[in-house]
Design a protein around this motif. Structure first.
Motif, short mmCIF file in Angstrom:
data_model
loop_
_atom_site.label_atom_id
_atom_site.label_comp_id
_atom_site.label_asym_id
_atom_site.label_seq_id
_atom_site.Cartn_x
_atom_site.Cartn_y
_atom_site.Cartn_z
N MET A 70 -7.65 13.81 5.25
CA MET A 70 -8.19 12.50 5.54
C MET A 70 -8.69 11.86 4.26
SD MET A 70 -11.43 11.28 7.89
CE MET A 70 -10.83 12.12 9.32
N ARG A 71 -8.45 10.55 4.18
CA ARG A 71 -8.98 9.78 3.04
C ARG A 71 -10.03 8.82 3.55
NH1 ARG A 71 -4.44 7.61 -0.78
NH2 ARG A 71 -6.27 7.18 -2.03
N TYR A 72 -10.81 8.30 2.61
CA TYR A 72 -11.92 7.42 2.95
C TYR A 72 -11.80 6.10 2.21
CZ TYR A 72 -13.73 11.87 4.57
OH TYR A 72 -13.88 13.07 5.20
N TRP A 73 -12.31 5.04 2.84
CA TRP A 73 -12.14 3.69 2.34
C TRP A 73 -13.41 2.88 2.57
CZ3 TRP A 73 -7.59 3.58 -0.12
CH2 TRP A 73 -6.63 4.53 0.27
N LEU A 74 -13.44 1.70 1.99
CA LEU A 74 -14.50 0.74 2.26
C LEU A 74 -13.83 -0.60 2.52
CD1 LEU A 74 -17.93 0.38 0.73
CD2 LEU A 74 -16.46 -1.62 0.64
N PHE A 75 -14.23 -1.24 3.63
CA PHE A 75 -13.71 -2.54 4.04
C PHE A 75 -14.84 -3.54 3.96
CE2 PHE A 75 -11.16 0.66 6.13
CZ PHE A 75 -9.87 0.18 6.08
N LYS A 76 -14.66 -4.57 3.14
CA LYS A 76 -15.71 -5.58 2.96
C LYS A 76 -15.39 -6.82 3.77
CE LYS A 76 -17.15 -6.61 -1.06
NZ LYS A 76 -17.15 -7.02 -2.47
N SER A 77 -16.42 -7.35 4.41
CA SER A 77 -16.25 -8.58 5.17
C SER A 77 -17.51 -9.43 5.09
CB SER A 77 -15.95 -8.27 6.64
OG SER A 77 -15.74 -9.46 7.37
N GLU A 78 -17.30 -10.73 5.04
CA GLU A 78 -18.43 -11.64 5.13
C GLU A 78 -18.83 -11.70 6.60
OE1 GLU A 78 -17.03 -15.35 3.57
OE2 GLU A 78 -16.62 -14.50 1.59
N PRO A 79 -20.08 -11.37 6.91
CA PRO A 79 -20.47 -11.33 8.33
C PRO A 79 -20.32 -12.68 9.04
CG PRO A 79 -22.36 -10.87 6.90
CD PRO A 79 -21.15 -10.95 6.03
N SER A 80 -20.35 -13.77 8.30
CA SER A 80 -20.15 -15.08 8.93
C SER A 80 -18.70 -15.29 9.35
CB SER A 80 -20.60 -16.20 7.99
OG SER A 80 -19.85 -16.16 6.79
N THR A 81 -17.77 -14.52 8.76
CA THR A 81 -16.35 -14.61 9.09
C THR A 81 -15.95 -13.53 10.09
OG1 THR A 81 -15.89 -15.50 6.90
CG2 THR A 81 -14.02 -14.58 8.10
N TRP A 82 -16.32 -12.28 9.80
CA TRP A 82 -16.03 -11.14 10.69
C TRP A 82 -17.12 -10.11 10.49
CZ3 TRP A 82 -13.03 -10.67 14.74
CH2 TRP A 82 -12.77 -9.40 15.27
N SER A 83 -17.94 -9.92 11.51
CA SER A 83 -19.11 -9.05 11.40
C SER A 83 -18.86 -7.69 12.07
CB SER A 83 -20.32 -9.71 12.06
OG SER A 83 -20.14 -9.74 13.48
N TRP A 84 -19.80 -6.80 11.85
CA TRP A 84 -19.75 -5.50 12.52
C TRP A 84 -19.72 -5.70 14.03
CZ3 TRP A 84 -18.35 -0.77 12.37
CH2 TRP A 84 -18.86 0.17 13.27
N ASP A 85 -20.52 -6.62 14.55
CA ASP A 85 -20.53 -6.88 15.99
C ASP A 85 -19.17 -7.36 16.49
OD1 ASP A 85 -23.19 -6.09 16.21
OD2 ASP A 85 -23.96 -8.14 16.07
N ASP A 86 -18.49 -8.19 15.68
CA ASP A 86 -17.14 -8.63 16.04
C ASP A 86 -16.20 -7.43 16.11
OD1 ASP A 86 -17.81 -11.40 16.04
OD2 ASP A 86 -17.49 -11.50 13.87
N GLN A 87 -16.33 -6.53 15.13
CA GLN A 87 -15.48 -5.34 15.09
C GLN A 87 -15.73 -4.46 16.31
OE1 GLN A 87 -13.09 -4.77 12.51
NE2 GLN A 87 -12.37 -3.36 14.08
N VAL A 88 -16.99 -4.22 16.62
CA VAL A 88 -17.34 -3.39 17.78
C VAL A 88 -16.77 -3.99 19.07
CG1 VAL A 88 -19.28 -2.59 19.20
CG2 VAL A 88 -19.39 -2.40 16.70
N ALA A 89 -16.83 -5.32 19.19
CA ALA A 89 -16.36 -6.00 20.40
C ALA A 89 -14.87 -5.78 20.65
CB ALA A 89 -16.68 -7.49 20.32
N LYS A 90 -14.10 -5.44 19.63
CA LYS A 90 -12.67 -5.20 19.78
C LYS A 90 -12.36 -3.85 20.42
CE LYS A 90 -10.71 -8.92 18.53
NZ LYS A 90 -9.76 -9.59 19.43
N GLY A 91 -13.35 -2.97 20.51
CA GLY A 91 -13.16 -1.69 21.19
C GLY A 91 -12.13 -0.79 20.52
N ASP A 92 -11.53 0.06 21.34
CA ASP A 92 -10.59 1.05 20.81
C ASP A 92 -9.28 0.44 20.34
OD1 ASP A 92 -12.26 3.21 21.07
OD2 ASP A 92 -11.49 3.82 23.03
N GLN A 93 -8.95 -0.77 20.80
CA GLN A 93 -7.71 -1.40 20.32
C GLN A 93 -7.83 -1.80 18.86
OE1 GLN A 93 -7.29 -4.90 22.80
NE2 GLN A 93 -8.11 -6.21 21.19
N GLY A 94 -9.05 -2.03 18.40
CA GLY A 94 -9.26 -2.40 17.01
C GLY A 94 -8.77 -3.81 16.71
N GLU A 95 -8.68 -4.09 15.43
CA GLU A 95 -8.30 -5.43 14.98
C GLU A 95 -7.61 -5.33 13.63
OE1 GLU A 95 -8.25 -9.73 15.11
OE2 GLU A 95 -8.42 -8.16 16.61
N GLU A 96 -6.68 -6.24 13.38
CA GLU A 96 -6.04 -6.31 12.07
C GLU A 96 -7.08 -6.60 11.00
OE1 GLU A 96 -1.58 -8.14 12.53
OE2 GLU A 96 -3.19 -9.50 11.99
#
Length: 139
Positions: free
Chosen positions: A1-27
């Motif tokens: 397994m490898r590890y990464w860091l994904f940066k996002s501006e919370p005003s554009t896409w936040s952790w809460d937005d990511q969580v709301a996508k559930g197991d299907q995830g998001e591009e």
């Protein structure tokens, strides 16, 4: 397994937005940097990543997992751009700020410290462990 860091501006896409996508995830779309795109091409299913809020917060706020391999980015017709899909795994117990990361000598060589503008970046296994410890989550 490898590890990464994904940066996002919370005003554009936040952790809460990511969580709301559930197991299907998001591009993880909209990346227009060749180095970041190439990192996504290297990702494997199940790789883990830190979800990092940029702008004012500047901190690791959650853990994500790659749930779809690199594929064409649906936000453009330009076939040069690809992305992976990620899904939320867990929030961190304690957010880990960029200042905390920069202050820790074990993280001095981390890409985030040396190239903080890169939106997708690798994290070494040792860096992953240190940040997980600081965040109060198991690696």
């Amino acid at each position: 397994m490898r590890y990464w860091l994904f940066k996002s501006e919370p005003s554009t896409w936040s952790w809460d937005d990511q969580v709301a996508k559930g197991d299907q995830g998001e591009e993880w779309d909209g990346v227009r940097n060749y180095q970041a795109r190439n990192f996504m091409r290297e990702m494997a299913l199940g790789d883990r990543g830190f979800f990092y809020h940029s702008q004012k917060e500047k901190s690791v706020v959650g853990i994500v997992e790659v749930c779809a391999l690199a594929h064409p980015d649906s936000t453009t017709d330009d076939d040069r751009w690809e992305c992976v899909d990620i899904k939320a795994v867990a929030p961190v117990k304690t957010s880990v700020s960029l200042d905390m990361i920069k202050a820790d000598p074990r993280l001095a060589d981390m890409v985030l410290v040396k190239n903080s503008r890169l939106s997708v970046q690798p994290v070494t296994a040792d860096e992953w462990q240190v940040i997980c410890d600081l965040a109060g989550v198991s690696a």
